[in-house]
Design a protein around this motif. Sequence first.
Motif, PDB file in Angstrom:
ATOM      1  N   SER A 114       0.816  -1.207   0.000  1.00 25.97           N
ATOM      2  CA  SER A 114       0.000   0.000   0.000  1.00 25.97           C
ATOM      3  C   SER A 114       0.853   1.262   0.000  1.00 25.97           C
ATOM      4  N   ASP A 115       0.283   2.316  -0.571  1.00 23.33           N
ATOM      5  CA  ASP A 115       0.861   3.652  -0.484  1.00 23.33           C
ATOM      6  C   ASP A 115       0.119   4.442   0.592  1.00 23.33           C
ATOM      7  N   ILE A 116       0.655   5.591   0.934  1.00 20.74           N
ATOM      8  CA  ILE A 116      -0.024   6.513   1.834  1.00 20.74           C
ATOM      9  C   ILE A 116      -0.710   7.567   0.965  1.00 20.74           C
ATOM     10  N   ASP A 117      -2.026   7.523   0.917  1.00 22.74           N
ATOM     11  CA  ASP A 117      -2.793   8.465   0.097  1.00 22.74           C
ATOM     12  C   ASP A 117      -3.406   9.535   0.984  1.00 22.74           C
ATOM     13  N   GLY A 118      -3.544  10.733   0.440  1.00 19.09           N
ATOM     14  CA  GLY A 118      -4.148  11.771   1.254  1.00 19.09           C
ATOM     15  C   GLY A 118      -4.375  13.070   0.517  1.00 19.09           C
ATOM     16  N   VAL A 119      -4.949  14.004   1.242  1.00 19.18           N
ATOM     17  CA  VAL A 119      -5.214  15.355   0.753  1.00 19.18           C
ATOM     18  C   VAL A 119      -4.536  16.338   1.697  1.00 19.18           C
ATOM     19  N   VAL A 120      -3.771  17.245   1.123  1.00 19.67           N
ATOM     20  CA  VAL A 120      -3.158  18.332   1.884  1.00 19.67           C
ATOM     21  C   VAL A 120      -3.958  19.599   1.597  1.00 19.67           C
ATOM     22  N   VAL A 121      -4.497  20.197   2.636  1.00 20.13           N
ATOM     23  CA  VAL A 121      -5.261  21.440   2.476  1.00 20.13           C
ATOM     24  C   VAL A 121      -4.309  22.606   2.710  1.00 20.13           C
ATOM     25  N   VAL A 122      -4.171  23.446   1.696  1.00 19.56           N
ATOM     26  CA  VAL A 122      -3.238  24.573   1.758  1.00 19.56           C
ATOM     27  C   VAL A 122      -3.992  25.888   1.731  1.00 19.56           C
ATOM     28  N   ASP A 123      -3.303  26.941   2.156  1.00 21.32           N
ATOM     29  CA  ASP A 123      -3.957  28.247   2.251  1.00 21.32           C
ATOM     30  C   ASP A 123      -4.245  28.847   0.882  1.00 21.32           C
ATOM     31  N   ARG A 124      -3.418  28.484  -0.109  1.00 16.83           N
ATOM     32  CA  ARG A 124      -3.603  28.932  -1.485  1.00 16.83           C
ATOM     33  C   ARG A 124      -2.879  27.931  -2.383  1.00 16.83           C
ATOM     34  N   PRO A 125      -3.185  27.909  -3.675  1.00 12.17           N
ATOM     35  CA  PRO A 125      -2.547  26.922  -4.552  1.00 12.17           C
ATOM     36  C   PRO A 125      -1.021  26.972  -4.469  1.00 12.17           C
ATOM     37  N   VAL A 126      -0.416  25.795  -4.564  1.00 15.57           N
ATOM     38  CA  VAL A 126       1.040  25.684  -4.472  1.00 15.57           C
ATOM     39  C   VAL A 126       1.599  25.295  -5.833  1.00 15.57           C
ATOM     40  N   THR A 127       2.897  25.482  -5.971  1.00 12.87           N
ATOM     41  CA  THR A 127       3.606  25.006  -7.160  1.00 12.87           C
ATOM     42  C   THR A 127       4.416  23.771  -6.782  1.00 12.87           C
ATOM     43  N   GLN A 128       4.816  23.026  -7.784  1.00 13.14           N
ATOM     44  CA  GLN A 128       5.646  21.853  -7.521  1.00 13.14           C
ATOM     45  C   GLN A 128       6.958  22.253  -6.850  1.00 13.14           C
ATOM     46  N   ASP A 129       7.532  23.364  -7.290  1.00 13.38           N
ATOM     47  CA  ASP A 129       8.807  23.799  -6.704  1.00 13.38           C
ATOM     48  C   ASP A 129       8.651  24.148  -5.225  1.00 13.38           C
TER      49      ASP A 129
ATOM     50  N   VAL B 125      -2.665  15.015  -2.724  1.00 14.51           N
ATOM     51  CA  VAL B 125      -3.159  16.045  -3.631  1.00 14.51           C
ATOM     52  C   VAL B 125      -3.250  17.347  -2.845  1.00 14.51           C
ATOM     53  N   TYR B 126      -2.748  18.438  -3.421  1.00 13.96           N
ATOM     54  CA  TYR B 126      -2.768  19.740  -2.760  1.00 13.96           C
ATOM     55  C   TYR B 126      -3.988  20.527  -3.220  1.00 13.96           C
ATOM     56  N   LEU B 127      -4.872  20.844  -2.267  1.00 16.58           N
ATOM     57  CA  LEU B 127      -6.113  21.537  -2.579  1.00 16.58           C
ATOM     58  C   LEU B 127      -6.401  22.590  -1.513  1.00 16.58           C
ATOM     59  N   THR B 128      -7.172  23.600  -1.892  1.00 20.24           N
ATOM     60  CA  THR B 128      -7.573  24.622  -0.936  1.00 20.24           C
ATOM     61  C   THR B 128      -8.966  24.308  -0.395  1.00 20.24           C
ATOM     62  N   ALA B 129      -9.305  24.896   0.744  1.00 19.06           N
ATOM     63  CA  ALA B 129     -10.629  24.699   1.329  1.00 19.06           C
ATOM     64  C   ALA B 129     -11.745  25.167   0.394  1.00 19.06           C
ATOM     65  N   PRO B 130     -11.641  26.342  -0.244  1.00 20.14           N
ATOM     66  CA  PRO B 130     -12.705  26.748  -1.170  1.00 20.14           C
ATOM     67  C   PRO B 130     -12.869  25.774  -2.343  1.00 20.14           C
ATOM     68  N   THR B 131     -11.766  25.195  -2.818  1.00 20.54           N
ATOM     69  CA  THR B 131     -11.865  24.218  -3.905  1.00 20.54           C
ATOM     70  C   THR B 131     -12.652  22.998  -3.460  1.00 20.54           C
ATOM     71  N   LEU B 132     -12.407  22.536  -2.252  1.00 25.42           N
ATOM     72  CA  LEU B 132     -13.087  21.347  -1.739  1.00 25.42           C
ATOM     73  C   LEU B 132     -14.564  21.604  -1.446  1.00 25.42           C
ATOM     74  N   ALA B 133     -14.916  22.846  -1.186  1.00 28.05           N
ATOM     75  CA  ALA B 133     -16.310  23.176  -0.886  1.00 28.05           C
ATOM     76  C   ALA B 133     -17.177  23.207  -2.140  1.00 28.05           C
ATOM     77  N   ALA B 134     -16.546  23.204  -3.310  1.00 29.55           N
ATOM     78  CA  ALA B 134     -17.268  23.246  -4.585  1.00 29.55           C
ATOM     79  C   ALA B 134     -17.130  21.899  -5.292  1.00 29.55           C
ATOM     80  N   PRO B 135     -17.959  21.631  -6.294  1.00 28.66           N
ATOM     81  CA  PRO B 135     -17.793  20.387  -7.056  1.00 28.66           C
ATOM     82  C   PRO B 135     -16.406  20.331  -7.700  1.00 28.66           C
ATOM     83  N   PRO B 136     -15.813  19.141  -7.808  1.00 31.28           N
ATOM     84  CA  PRO B 136     -14.494  19.050  -8.435  1.00 31.28           C
ATOM     85  C   PRO B 136     -14.559  19.412  -9.913  1.00 31.28           C
ATOM     86  N   ASP B 137     -13.581  20.167 -10.344  1.00 32.53           N
ATOM     87  CA  ASP B 137     -13.479  20.547 -11.749  1.00 32.53           C
ATOM     88  C   ASP B 137     -12.646  19.476 -12.456  1.00 32.53           C
ATOM     89  N   LEU B 138     -13.292  18.648 -13.253  1.00 35.48           N
ATOM     90  CA  LEU B 138     -12.606  17.538 -13.899  1.00 35.48           C
ATOM     91  C   LEU B 138     -11.570  18.006 -14.918  1.00 35.48           C
TER      92      LEU B 138
END
Length: 248
Positions: free
Chosen positions: A42-57, A75-88
């Motif tokens: 198994s891998d360790i899967d998860g969601v990191v909630v960040v204050d604003r979008p991040v870059t890979q660097d 996956v790096y996501l913000t709280a407002p992004t998670l509150a809305a439907p996912p944008d495919l």
Amino acid sequence: MTPYAEISSKYLTLADELLPDRVRGLYLTGSIPLGDFRPGRSDIDGVVVVDRPVTQDEVRPLHTGLPERPYFDVVYLTAPTLAAPPDLRASVVCTIDGQLQAGGVSPVLWSELARQSIAVREVPGLKVHDDQQALVDYTRANLTSYWAPLLDRVENRFADAPGDEVIDGWIIPWCVLGVPRLHALLAEGNIVSKTAAGEHGAATFPAYAGLCRRAIDHRAGTEVVFTAADAIDAVAFGRTVIASAGEL
């Protein structure tokens, strides 16, 4: 301390040192909250909630400081992004097999986070858009857009191979546990673990129960040899499951 607890703790320590106040939350998804984490598999899967979008660097130093295995796939996501439907169509920063890249999102991740996640660092008042119909629609589409073509490729690869040819151990479990996992979601309404998916497959399609149980044993760490004949059986099983899913 479990391997995933230790690595998650190390990740947050690095995040607080290198990106202070940026990482607001960490939620584990996948096999861990479902009680199906298998060391070495198994891998360790998860969601990191960040204050604003991040870059890979920006987040690369956090990941270079972690052990190579198990993969820490987040996956790096913000709280407002998670509150809305996912944008495919969206592309977000994530890690797959431990490698930073741009990836997509889906209703599956949103539902996992809302229903079946473990908060390592909780975001107070976090709201996650969880849409059952979107989850069902996405699952049905995934059966035809991903799994059906994959089964075709497996069949083409092994159709003319000697039946006793030994093949890579991951191919059969990936198919045999993956396809019924989606069938179980459509039948039961919720996301299940890979092991539970194999059990669902064995119970619902008894003609393939032996194949399902061997895939479950492989996931549990038992040494199981799979052959080209098993690959052809896995293709037949997968197509049977997909056809049944269309009637649910």
